[in-house]
Design a protein around this motif. Structure first.
Motif, PDB file in Angstrom:
ATOM      1  N   ASN A  50       0.808  -1.217   0.000  1.00 30.80           N
ATOM      2  CA  ASN A  50       0.000   0.000   0.000  1.00 30.80           C
ATOM      3  C   ASN A  50       0.841   1.266   0.000  1.00 30.80           C
ATOM      4  OD1 ASN A  50      -2.531  -1.352   0.109  1.00 30.80           O
ATOM      5  ND2 ASN A  50      -2.169  -1.771   2.296  1.00 30.80           N
ATOM      6  N   ASP A  51       2.148   1.111  -0.091  1.00 32.61           N
ATOM      7  CA  ASP A  51       3.027   2.277  -0.143  1.00 32.61           C
ATOM      8  C   ASP A  51       4.299   1.908  -0.884  1.00 32.61           C
ATOM      9  OD1 ASP A  51       4.721   0.916   1.691  1.00 32.61           O
ATOM     10  OD2 ASP A  51       3.485   1.671   3.351  1.00 32.61           O
ATOM     11  N   CYS A  83       2.559  -2.726  -9.104  1.00 36.48           N
ATOM     12  CA  CYS A  83       2.221  -2.184  -7.784  1.00 36.48           C
ATOM     13  C   CYS A  83       3.185  -1.065  -7.419  1.00 36.48           C
ATOM     14  CB  CYS A  83       2.262  -3.294  -6.744  1.00 36.48           C
ATOM     15  SG  CYS A  83       1.950  -2.734  -5.057  1.00 36.48           S
ATOM     16  N   LEU A  99       2.357   2.007  -9.401  1.00 36.13           N
ATOM     17  CA  LEU A  99       1.147   2.631  -8.881  1.00 36.13           C
ATOM     18  C   LEU A  99       1.435   3.408  -7.600  1.00 36.13           C
ATOM     19  CD1 LEU A  99      -1.924   2.991  -9.096  1.00 36.13           C
ATOM     20  CD2 LEU A  99      -2.174   0.871  -7.761  1.00 36.13           C
ATOM     21  N   GLN A 100       2.222   2.791  -6.697  1.00 34.21           N
ATOM     22  CA  GLN A 100       2.536   3.474  -5.439  1.00 34.21           C
ATOM     23  C   GLN A 100       3.406   4.695  -5.674  1.00 34.21           C
ATOM     24  OE1 GLN A 100       1.007   2.866  -2.677  1.00 34.21           O
ATOM     25  NE2 GLN A 100      -0.049   1.126  -3.649  1.00 34.21           N
ATOM     26  N   PHE A 122       3.223   6.520  -8.369  1.00 35.19           N
ATOM     27  CA  PHE A 122       2.274   7.490  -8.918  1.00 35.19           C
ATOM     28  C   PHE A 122       1.479   8.157  -7.797  1.00 35.19           C
ATOM     29  CE2 PHE A 122      -2.164   8.232 -10.243  1.00 35.19           C
ATOM     30  CZ  PHE A 122      -1.959   9.258 -11.159  1.00 35.19           C
ATOM     31  N   TYR A 123       0.979   7.322  -6.863  1.00 36.39           N
ATOM     32  CA  TYR A 123       0.226   7.870  -5.739  1.00 36.39           C
ATOM     33  C   TYR A 123       1.087   8.843  -4.933  1.00 36.39           C
ATOM     34  CZ  TYR A 123      -3.594   4.490  -6.353  1.00 36.39           C
ATOM     35  OH  TYR A 123      -4.645   3.774  -6.844  1.00 36.39           O
ATOM     36  N   ARG A 124       2.332   8.482  -4.700  1.00 33.38           N
ATOM     37  CA  ARG A 124       3.229   9.339  -3.923  1.00 33.38           C
ATOM     38  C   ARG A 124       3.480  10.662  -4.633  1.00 33.38           C
ATOM     39  NH1 ARG A 124       9.428   7.861  -3.598  1.00 33.38           N
ATOM     40  NH2 ARG A 124       9.173   8.718  -5.709  1.00 33.38           N
ATOM     41  N   THR A 152       1.661  12.068  -6.977  1.00 35.48           N
ATOM     42  CA  THR A 152       0.412  12.841  -7.039  1.00 35.48           C
ATOM     43  C   THR A 152       0.170  13.582  -5.731  1.00 35.48           C
ATOM     44  OG1 THR A 152      -0.547  11.239  -8.561  1.00 35.48           O
ATOM     45  CG2 THR A 152      -2.074  12.677  -7.410  1.00 35.48           C
ATOM     46  N   GLU A 153       0.413  12.894  -4.633  1.00 33.75           N
ATOM     47  CA  GLU A 153       0.218  13.511  -3.338  1.00 33.75           C
ATOM     48  C   GLU A 153       1.187  14.674  -3.123  1.00 33.75           C
ATOM     49  OE1 GLU A 153       0.164  12.259   1.412  1.00 33.75           O
ATOM     50  OE2 GLU A 153       0.519  10.757  -0.146  1.00 33.75           O
ATOM     51  N   ASP A 201      -0.028  17.576  -5.260  1.00 33.50           N
ATOM     52  CA  ASP A 201      -1.206  18.187  -4.632  1.00 33.50           C
ATOM     53  C   ASP A 201      -0.800  19.084  -3.458  1.00 33.50           C
ATOM     54  OD1 ASP A 201      -3.018  17.127  -6.368  1.00 33.50           O
ATOM     55  OD2 ASP A 201      -3.545  15.393  -5.100  1.00 33.50           O
TER      56      ASP A 201
END
Length: 356
Positions: free
Chosen positions: A223-224, A298, A301-302, A304-306, A308-309, A312
């Motif tokens: 998840n990270d 995975c 994706l993680q 990308f999430y990082r 993006t955050e 933001d």
């Protein structure tokens, strides 16, 4: 005289020894009578010396007694020699019979159709068979000695030569048979050992593949970013262990192929196991590759999430800067604000590259 002219020589060694015992008793009796013969000769000599009127008759009787005595002693020596020879032949027969009996007893063990059901039992049977082969090696000297004895007895006892030759041939036939049995059983046990060694390796490898599949499938997706990195590292360790087993797979395959090339009696089973082993190895590599792709996806994706955050968070901070209505109240303050805005535009350009 009936004793020394007897043709009875015994049917076996024990019988001959009984006859020898009786003959020894006869010889003791014979020796005891020699003094009596000497007394007769002395008395006859005395009578002749005294010129007895029946001198000629006395001489005749004396010669008759001495001739009979010498004949009896000669026959006794012949009888002794015959009994000795009979004992030699019967002792040879007994030794041959005992050797053949031992050979047949061991032959029954070597005729067993038990070649082991697993690696441990085959190894135990091989050790037992090697012990029998050592016994055979020790027996070979005895067989050679008996054959040499047969040759000697045939020369010294020509009357028994044919019977001795029959015994000799019987011994050699049994000896050759057990040597053949021993060689055949050793070969079959070696075949069984090679098969069980292969099957043991097969079981070990397929069991390991099952365990490795379970390990590869055990981890949930992260998840990270840190968790995704840990998954990839652990997955790469699994690949290292798989690579470390390549030699084992290769060795098992070579062993199986060697069994097939030799026309092993279990070739069908070996061929089946080789196919299973190859399929299991391929399935494991495919699973590892599939999970590698999943873990890398995975990870992407993680990341990308990082990112993006992070963007933001940066935009939220910059938005407050842009909403500031302070336009400066002097030349210096305006120039300072312009400098901050230029810095902002540079930062915005850098973030734009990251976003695109």
């Amino acid at each position: 005289e009936a004793i020394v002219t007897s043709e009875e020589l015994g049917q076996d060694l024990e019988h001959v020894e009984v006859l020898q015992k009786k003959f020894e008793e006869f010889q003791i009796d014979l020796a005891a009578h020699e003094e009596r013969v000497n007394e007769v000769n002395q008395f006859a000599g005395k009578l002749i010396q005294e010129q007895h009127p029946e001198e000629e008759l006395i001489k005749s009787k004396q010669d008759e007694v001495n001739a009979s005595w010498q004949r009896l002693k000669g026959l006794a020596l012949q009888r002794q020699g015959k009994l000795f020879g009979a004992a030699e032949v019967q002792r040879f027969n007994r030794d041959v019979d005992e050797t053949i009996s031992w050979i047949k007893e061991k032959g029954q063990l070597m005729a067993s159709d038990d070649f082991g059901r697993d690696l441990a039992s085959v190894q135990a049977l091989l050790r037992k068979h090697e012990g029998l082969e050592r016994d055979l090696a020790a027996l070979e000297d005895k067989v050679k000695a008996l054959c040499a004895e047969a040759d000697r007895l045939q020369q010294s006892h020509p009357i028994n030569a044919s019977q001795i030759q029959v015994k000799r041939e019987e011994l050699i036939a049994n000896w050759e048979q057990i040597r053949t049995l021993a060689a055949e059983r050793h070969a079959r046990l070696n075949d069984s050992y090679r098969l069980q060694r292969f099957l043991a390796d097969f079981r070990d490898l397929t069991s390991w593949v099952t365990e490795m599949k379970a390990l590869i499938n055990a981890d949930e997706l992260a998840n990270d970013v840190a968790g995704a990195e840990a998954l990839l590292d652990r997955h790469q360790e699994h690949k290292g262990e798989i690579d470390a087993h390549e030699d084992s797979f290769k060795s098992a395959d070579e062993s199986g192929q060697a069994l097939l090339a030799a026309g092993h009696y279990a070739s069908d089973e070996v061929k089946e196991k080789l196919t299973i082993l190859s399929d299991e190895r391929s399935a494991l590599l495919e699973l590892w590759e599939l999970r590698r792709q999943q873990y890398e996806q995975c990870m992407d994706l993680q990341l990308f999430y990082r990112d993006t955050e992070q963007v933001d968070n940066w935009m939220s901070k910059q938005e407050a800067f842009l909403l500031n209505e302070d336009l400066g109240d002097s030349l210096d303050s305006v120039e300072a604000l312009l400098k901050k805005h230029e810095d902002f535009e540079k930062s915005l350009s850098a973030q734009e590259e990251k976003i695109t």
